[in-house]
Design a protein around this motif. Structure first.
Motif, PDB file in Angstrom:
ATOM      1  N   GLU A 324       0.276  -1.092   0.521  1.00  7.92           N
ATOM      2  CA  GLU A 324      -0.109  -0.526  -0.371  1.00  7.92           C
ATOM      3  C   GLU A 324       1.011   1.491   0.337  1.00  7.92           C
ATOM      4  OE1 GLU A 324       0.751  -1.140   4.778  1.00  7.92           O
ATOM      5  OE2 GLU A 324       0.587  -2.056   2.362  1.00  7.92           O
ATOM      6  N   TYR A 325       1.757   1.273   0.338  1.00  7.74           N
ATOM      7  CA  TYR A 325       2.812   2.420   0.990  1.00  7.74           C
ATOM      8  C   TYR A 325       4.017   2.401  -0.455  1.00  7.74           C
ATOM      9  CZ  TYR A 325       7.055   5.278   1.974  1.00  7.74           C
ATOM     10  OH  TYR A 325       7.584   6.430   2.254  1.00  7.74           O
ATOM     11  N   LEU A 326       3.639   1.427  -1.195  1.00  6.38           N
ATOM     12  CA  LEU A 326       4.694   1.293  -2.595  1.00  6.38           C
ATOM     13  C   LEU A 326       3.246   1.428  -4.110  1.00  6.38           C
ATOM     14  CD1 LEU A 326       7.464   0.707  -4.751  1.00  6.38           C
ATOM     15  CD2 LEU A 326       5.901  -2.082  -4.127  1.00  6.38           C
ATOM     16  N   LEU A 327       2.290   1.634  -3.344  1.00 10.98           N
ATOM     17  CA  LEU A 327       1.783   1.577  -4.735  1.00 10.98           C
ATOM     18  C   LEU A 327       0.974   3.063  -4.084  1.00 10.98           C
ATOM     19  CD1 LEU A 327       0.427  -2.028  -5.367  1.00 10.98           C
ATOM     20  CD2 LEU A 327       2.638  -0.955  -6.606  1.00 10.98           C
ATOM     21  N   ASP A 328       0.626   3.238  -3.435  1.00 14.24           N
ATOM     22  CA  ASP A 328      -0.386   4.329  -3.502  1.00 14.24           C
ATOM     23  C   ASP A 328       0.450   5.448  -2.412  1.00 14.24           C
ATOM     24  OD1 ASP A 328      -2.369   2.966  -4.850  1.00 14.24           O
ATOM     25  OD2 ASP A 328      -3.232   1.984  -2.432  1.00 14.24           O
ATOM     26  N   GLY A 329       1.671   5.384  -1.758  1.00 10.97           N
ATOM     27  CA  GLY A 329       1.685   6.114  -1.071  1.00 10.97           C
ATOM     28  C   GLY A 329       1.635   6.100   0.077  1.00 10.97           C
ATOM     29  N   LYS A 330       0.650   5.138   1.029  1.00 10.77           N
ATOM     30  CA  LYS A 330      -0.127   5.242   2.355  1.00 10.77           C
ATOM     31  C   LYS A 330       0.942   3.610   3.345  1.00 10.77           C
ATOM     32  CE  LYS A 330      -4.703   5.003   0.193  1.00 10.77           C
ATOM     33  NZ  LYS A 330      -5.921   4.932   0.488  1.00 10.77           N
ATOM     34  N   LEU A 331       0.833   5.408   4.532  1.00 13.58           N
ATOM     35  CA  LEU A 331       1.950   5.107   5.614  1.00 13.58           C
ATOM     36  C   LEU A 331       0.946   4.890   6.932  1.00 13.58           C
ATOM     37  CD1 LEU A 331       5.279   3.964   5.678  1.00 13.58           C
ATOM     38  CD2 LEU A 331       5.112   6.432   6.753  1.00 13.58           C
ATOM     39  N   THR A 332       1.428   3.681   7.277  1.00  8.94           N
ATOM     40  CA  THR A 332       0.759   3.431   8.687  1.00  8.94           C
ATOM     41  C   THR A 332       1.614   3.201   9.347  1.00  8.94           C
ATOM     42  OG1 THR A 332      -0.477   1.300   8.588  1.00  8.94           O
ATOM     43  CG2 THR A 332      -1.591   3.348   7.753  1.00  8.94           C
ATOM     44  N   GLU A 333       1.195   2.107  10.468  1.00 10.06           N
ATOM     45  CA  GLU A 333       2.403   1.312  11.635  1.00 10.06           C
ATOM     46  C   GLU A 333       1.726  -0.172  10.901  1.00 10.06           C
ATOM     47  OE1 GLU A 333       0.220   3.795  12.700  1.00 10.06           O
ATOM     48  OE2 GLU A 333       0.187   4.766  14.589  1.00 10.06           O
ATOM     49  N   LYS A 334       0.650  -0.290   9.942  1.00  4.99           N
ATOM     50  CA  LYS A 334       1.026  -1.711   9.698  1.00  4.99           C
ATOM     51  C   LYS A 334       2.080  -1.566   8.558  1.00  4.99           C
ATOM     52  CE  LYS A 334      -2.827  -3.390  11.976  1.00  4.99           C
ATOM     53  NZ  LYS A 334      -3.695  -3.278  11.181  1.00  4.99           N
ATOM     54  N   SER A 335       2.173  -0.790   7.782  1.00  3.97           N
ATOM     55  CA  SER A 335       4.554  -0.490   6.809  1.00  3.97           C
ATOM     56  C   SER A 335       4.943  -1.795   7.799  1.00  3.97           C
ATOM     57  CB  SER A 335       4.458   0.564   6.361  1.00  3.97           C
ATOM     58  OG  SER A 335       3.312   1.183   5.621  1.00  3.97           O
ATOM     59  N   ASP A 336       5.667  -0.806   9.179  1.00  2.05           N
ATOM     60  CA  ASP A 336       6.198  -1.242   9.855  1.00  2.05           C
ATOM     61  C   ASP A 336       6.301  -3.252   9.733  1.00  2.05           C
ATOM     62  OD1 ASP A 336       7.630   1.024   9.415  1.00  2.05           O
ATOM     63  OD2 ASP A 336       7.532   1.186  11.882  1.00  2.05           O
ATOM     64  N   VAL A 337       5.429  -2.891  10.142  1.00  2.00           N
ATOM     65  CA  VAL A 337       4.580  -4.949  10.514  1.00  2.00           C
ATOM     66  C   VAL A 337       4.608  -5.931   9.247  1.00  2.00           C
ATOM     67  CG1 VAL A 337       2.890  -6.784  11.100  1.00  2.00           C
ATOM     68  CG2 VAL A 337       2.546  -4.702  12.507  1.00  2.00           C
ATOM     69  N   TYR A 338       4.297  -5.358   8.418  1.00  2.00           N
ATOM     70  CA  TYR A 338       5.213  -5.783   6.438  1.00  2.00           C
ATOM     71  C   TYR A 338       6.155  -5.493   7.023  1.00  2.00           C
ATOM     72  CZ  TYR A 338       5.290  -6.523   2.123  1.00  2.00           C
ATOM     73  OH  TYR A 338       5.462  -7.546   0.967  1.00  2.00           O
ATOM     74  N   ALA A 339       6.872  -5.129   6.961  1.00  2.00           N
ATOM     75  CA  ALA A 339       9.025  -4.959   7.073  1.00  2.00           C
ATOM     76  C   ALA A 339       9.395  -5.908   7.667  1.00  2.00           C
ATOM     77  CB  ALA A 339       9.404  -4.029   7.381  1.00  2.00           C
ATOM     78  N   PHE A 340       8.400  -6.115   9.453  1.00  2.00           N
ATOM     79  CA  PHE A 340       9.151  -6.877  10.343  1.00  2.00           C
ATOM     80  C   PHE A 340       8.835  -8.417   9.579  1.00  2.00           C
ATOM     81  CE2 PHE A 340       8.153  -9.236  13.599  1.00  2.00           C
ATOM     82  CZ  PHE A 340       9.299  -9.490  14.688  1.00  2.00           C
ATOM     83  N   GLY A 341       7.288  -8.894   9.444  1.00  2.00           N
ATOM     84  CA  GLY A 341       7.121  -9.918   8.347  1.00  2.00           C
ATOM     85  C   GLY A 341       8.397 -10.496   7.782  1.00  2.00           C
ATOM     86  N   VAL A 342       8.822  -9.036   6.804  1.00  2.00           N
ATOM     87  CA  VAL A 342       9.884  -9.923   6.040  1.00  2.00           C
ATOM     88  C   VAL A 342      11.175 -10.114   6.359  1.00  2.00           C
ATOM     89  CG1 VAL A 342      11.505  -8.936   4.170  1.00  2.00           C
ATOM     90  CG2 VAL A 342       9.203  -8.525   3.972  1.00  2.00           C
ATOM     91  N   VAL A 343      12.049  -9.888   7.308  1.00  3.50           N
ATOM     92  CA  VAL A 343      12.844  -9.806   8.741  1.00  3.50           C
ATOM     93  C   VAL A 343      12.487 -11.044   9.510  1.00  3.50           C
ATOM     94  CG1 VAL A 343      13.980  -8.600  10.460  1.00  3.50           C
ATOM     95  CG2 VAL A 343      13.164  -7.780   9.083  1.00  3.50           C
ATOM     96  N   LEU A 344      11.283 -11.593   9.333  1.00  3.07           N
ATOM     97  CA  LEU A 344      10.934 -12.475  10.312  1.00  3.07           C
ATOM     98  C   LEU A 344      10.670 -14.214   9.369  1.00  3.07           C
ATOM     99  CD1 LEU A 344      10.510 -13.689  12.861  1.00  3.07           C
ATOM    100  CD2 LEU A 344       8.149 -13.906  12.545  1.00  3.07           C
ATOM    101  N   LEU A 345      11.019 -13.800   7.501  1.00  2.40           N
ATOM    102  CA  LEU A 345      10.995 -14.931   6.668  1.00  2.40           C
ATOM    103  C   LEU A 345      12.593 -14.778   6.919  1.00  2.40           C
ATOM    104  CD1 LEU A 345       8.456 -13.896   4.035  1.00  2.40           C
ATOM    105  CD2 LEU A 345       8.454 -15.461   6.505  1.00  2.40           C
ATOM    106  N   GLU A 346      13.628 -13.821   6.490  1.00  2.00           N
ATOM    107  CA  GLU A 346      14.408 -14.069   6.747  1.00  2.00           C
ATOM    108  C   GLU A 346      15.615 -15.176   7.936  1.00  2.00           C
ATOM    109  OE1 GLU A 346      17.747 -10.604   5.325  1.00  2.00           O
ATOM    110  OE2 GLU A 346      14.788  -9.294   6.278  1.00  2.00           O
ATOM    111  N   LEU A 347      14.751 -14.384   9.136  1.00  2.00           N
ATOM    112  CA  LEU A 347      15.296 -15.536   9.843  1.00  2.00           C
ATOM    113  C   LEU A 347      14.780 -16.905   9.826  1.00  2.00           C
ATOM    114  CD1 LEU A 347      14.515 -13.132  13.609  1.00  2.00           C
ATOM    115  CD2 LEU A 347      16.840 -13.938  12.562  1.00  2.00           C
TER     116      LEU A 347
END
Length: 452
Positions: A324-347
């Motif tokens: 949603e941030y990449l396509l529409d520029g909409k930023l919320t705390e849930k944007s950080d949660v998405y990034a955290f999910g990616v880090v969890l996949l890396e782990l």
């Protein structure tokens, strides 16, 4: 002095003066040192049998008994009034003290220390070792002499480079008294450079948390800016996972501890800062590890505050940016949660967020992993070989389920970081900061992963 306190002191002084004047007025009548001349007033005068008033030697009638009772009544009334006033003043002073104490202890609205002096004092014991250095307190941070940083980094030698970011390098520095720190050298210039420098310095001066890296000071040298942090001996999570060691130092439990620490840092930013702070660039290279693999979030140059909804300039790192941030520029705390999910996949998988599959084509870890994360028969096959067969299956399934929720395309389907935190706590051993009790560590007692 506080105006209310001044008024109370004035009232107290007036009350004491009033008491003194009353006592001074009646002192001659009751003082033993009054002398023989006042002795007749100290003794009852016998009433004549005829009911008439006995004349004095000067021919004036002395009604001593009645006059004495009148004086006693006035004195008692004066003492009572003075006592009541004094008690009221004492209660007033106590009320002022209690009010000021509560105001002093009340946390600041932005979740941080309010005064510059308080902010500097929170830099911890490391700053206490800077006494021998050429440092001055400027505003809310410690300004460090540039020559001192040059000497500490051996003139910013290549051998002292710890990492590199968008605006410059990070160097290991050894100060005069042996204190080791990390120095970020920012020299790209431009409007974005200056804004990120000021933004990071401002936020890290006010934010103090065990899972957020500590800022120790800064320095200016023309167009070059320097930020000085506590040194994190084990570098970044990215260097541990994707560097020469390929994650060999990161066991299953240590990886879960790192995820838990990062979640705690994010929860503080989202839930305990007022206004909330959105990191906007959470990634494995911005999660730093100390000597005991305690994780701390770093790099707040892109962070924004009070941005619960809205559109902001697109910034971040490919692979971690929410749809949603990449396509529409909409930023919320849930944007950080998405990034955290990616880090969890890396782990979990030991793979980079974006990998090249052909010279002209890249693949996202989210796209690749999503179909397999929800298939229990396929999930064990995509786990990082370093940790494969080292955890309980049920724990693996639970972490995979958390990761799937975090990387949902629709923000409303993602959990709050607080919910993520509570899901991870039971998976981390107590000695590492979680709630997991390991009663028997023998291989036969565990339900290990089996090869498929």
């Amino acid at each position: 002095m506080n105006p209310l306190l001044s008024v109370c002191v004035l009232l107290c002084s007036s009350c004491l003066l009033f008491s003194d004047s009353v006592l001074a007025r009646y002192a001659p009548l009751y003082s033993p040192a009054a002398g023989p001349a006042l002795a007749p007033l100290m003794w009852p005068v016998p009433r004549p049998s005829s009911g008439t008033v006995a004349p004095s030697s000067s021919g004036v009638a002395v009604t001593t008994e009645k006059h004495g009772r009148h004086l006693d009544t006035e004195l008692i009334l004066a003492i009572i009034l003075a006592s009541v006033a004094l008690v009221a003043i004492i209660l007033g002073l106590f009320g002022i003290w209690f009010y000021r104490r509560n105001n002093h202890l009340r946390p600041d609205s932005n979740g941080a220390q309010n005064s510059d002096g308080a902010k500097v004092s929170t830099f911890g014991p490391i700053l206490g070792k800077f006494n021998s250095m050429k440092t001055v307190k400027k505003g809310s941070v410690c300004a460090i002499d540039h020559a001192l940083l040059e000497a500490a980094t051996n003139n910013f030698s290549e051998s002292n480079v710890l990492g590199e970011g968008g605006f410059g390098r990070v160097y290991k520095a050894c100060m005069d008294d042996g204190v080791l720190v990390a120095v970020k050298k920012m020299e790209n210039g431009g409007e974005d450079f200056e804004r990120e420098f000021e933004n990071e310095m401002d936020l890290l001066c006010r934010i103090r948390h065990p899972n957020i890296v500590s800022l120790l000071g800064y320095s200016n040298d023309g167009q070059t800016r320097f930020l000085v942090y506590e040194l994190m001996q084990n570098g970044s999570l990215e260097s541990q996972l994707h560097g020469p060691s390929n994650g060999s130092a990161l066991t299953w439990h240590i990886r879960m501890k790192i995820a838990l620490d990062a979640a705690r840092g994010l929860e503080y930013l989202h839930e305990h800062c007022n206004p909330p702070v959105i990191h906007r660039d959470l990634k494995s290279s911005n999660i730093l590890l100390d000597s005991e693999f305690n994780a701390k979030i770093s790099d707040f140059g892109l962070a924004v505050t009070g941005q619960s909804k809205g559109s902001v300039k697109l910034s971040g790192t490919l692979g971690y940016v929410a749809p949603e941030y990449l396509l529409d520029g909409k930023l919320t705390e849930k944007s950080d949660v998405y990034a955290f999910g990616v880090v969890l996949l890396e782990l979990l998988m030991g793979r980079k967020p974006v990998e090249k599959i052909t010279p002209s084509q890249c693949q996202s870890i989210v796209t690749w992993a999503m179909p397999q994360l929800t298939d229990r028969s396929k999930l064990p096959n995509i786990v990082d070989p370093v940790i494969r067969n080292t955890m309980d299956l049920k724990h693996l399934y639970q972490v995979a389920a958390v990761a799937v929720l975090c990387i949902q395309p629709e923000p409303s389907y993602r959990p709050l970081i607080t919910d993520v935190l509570h899901s991870l706590i039971p998976l981390v051993p107590i000695e590492l900061g979680g709630a997991l009790r390991i009663l028997d560590t023998s291989p036969s007692s565990k339900n290990k992963l089996s090869s498929h």
